[in-house]
Scaffold this motif. Structure first.
Motif, short mmCIF file in Angstrom:
data_model
loop_
_atom_site.label_atom_id
_atom_site.label_comp_id
_atom_site.label_asym_id
_atom_site.label_seq_id
_atom_site.Cartn_x
_atom_site.Cartn_y
_atom_site.Cartn_z
N ASN A 87 0.96 -1.02 -0.04
CA ASN A 87 0.08 0.02 -0.06
C ASN A 87 0.95 1.26 0.16
N CYS A 88 0.41 2.26 -0.87
CA CYS A 88 1.04 3.42 -0.82
C CYS A 88 0.96 4.27 0.60
N ALA A 89 2.30 4.67 1.24
CA ALA A 89 2.07 4.88 2.50
C ALA A 89 1.68 6.49 2.50
N ALA A 90 1.30 7.03 1.39
CA ALA A 90 0.75 8.35 1.15
C ALA A 90 -0.79 8.36 0.93
N CYS A 91 -1.22 7.68 -0.06
CA CYS A 91 -2.65 7.54 -0.21
C CYS A 91 -3.30 6.51 0.30
N SER A 92 -2.45 5.27 0.78
CA SER A 92 -2.93 3.96 1.28
C SER A 92 -3.78 3.23 0.37
N TYR A 109 5.56 4.18 -2.28
CA TYR A 109 4.76 5.10 -2.66
C TYR A 109 4.53 5.00 -4.09
N HIS A 110 3.53 5.63 -4.60
CA HIS A 110 3.16 5.59 -5.96
C HIS A 110 4.44 6.83 -6.23
N LEU A 111 4.61 6.67 -7.62
CA LEU A 111 5.57 7.86 -8.12
C LEU A 111 4.66 9.19 -7.87
N ASP A 112 3.54 9.30 -8.37
CA ASP A 112 2.57 10.54 -8.16
C ASP A 112 2.61 10.78 -6.44
N CYS A 113 2.47 9.99 -5.51
CA CYS A 113 2.36 10.28 -4.39
C CYS A 113 3.54 10.80 -3.69
N PHE A 114 4.68 10.54 -4.23
CA PHE A 114 5.87 10.70 -3.42
C PHE A 114 6.04 12.38 -3.73
ZN LIG Z 1 -0.28 6.61 -3.47
#
Ligand SMILES: [Zn+2]
Ligand SMILES: [Zn+2]
Ligand SMILES: [Zn+2]
Ligand SMILES: [Zn+2]
Length: 156
Positions: A87-92, A109-114
């Motif tokens: 799971n992405c640590a930013a958007c879960s 993280y997703h690239l976009d979420c980093f």
């Molecule tokens: Zn994300």
């Protein structure tokens, strides 16, 4: 990492049986069809080599099958069931396997979420970022945070 994707798939071959009929690894009956499938060092009826999940005939879907935990799966189900990085640590939200990810410590993280979670600044390769309470921070916000907490290091 991305390159590993190929090695997960197992090649299926459509072969013509020689004179001695082979036993099918799926139903254990002899294969008398014109063509049979060879996969995992075994022979199969075209009807018997099916995805354990969606029952699709793997010989029709493509020339690759996937196995995991004694299951034979089509690519779609394999990815759906096992192809998850975490799971992405930013958007879960889930991050599908083989997608480009950013990693920081144990987090992915997703690239976009980093991005800095306070000012949304994106990071390029080599940029400094900080991880604080599991939040990604840019250097400015990180130092500001330290300042507010009153123990800013007296550097620069
Ligand atoms: Zn994300
Ligand atoms: Zn069979
Ligand atoms: Zn399937
Ligand atoms: Zn920031």
């Amino acid at each position: 990492m991305q390159k590993r994707e190929k090695s997960f798939g197992i090649q299926m071959l459509s072969v013509q049986p020689d004179t001695k009929p082979k036993g099918c690894a799926g139903c254990n009956r002899k294969i008398k069809d014109r063509y049979l499938l060879k996969a995992l060092d075994k022979y199969w009826h075209e009807d018997c080599l099916k995805c354990a999940c969606c029952d699709c005939r793997l010989g029709e879907v493509g020339s690759t099958l996937y196995t995991k935990a004694n299951l034979i799966l089509c690519r779609r189900d394999y990815l759906r069931l096992f192809g998850v990085t975490g799971n992405c640590a930013a958007c879960s939200k889930l991050i599908p396997a083989f997608e480009m990810v950013m990693r920081a410590k144990d987090n992915v993280y997703h690239l976009d979420c980093f991005a800095c979670q306070l000012c949304n600044q994106r990071f390029c390769v080599g940029d400094k970022f900080f991880l604080k309470n599991n939040m990604i921070l840019c250097q400015t916000d990180y130092e500001e945070g330290l300042m507010k907490e009153g123990y800013a290091p007296q550097v620069r």
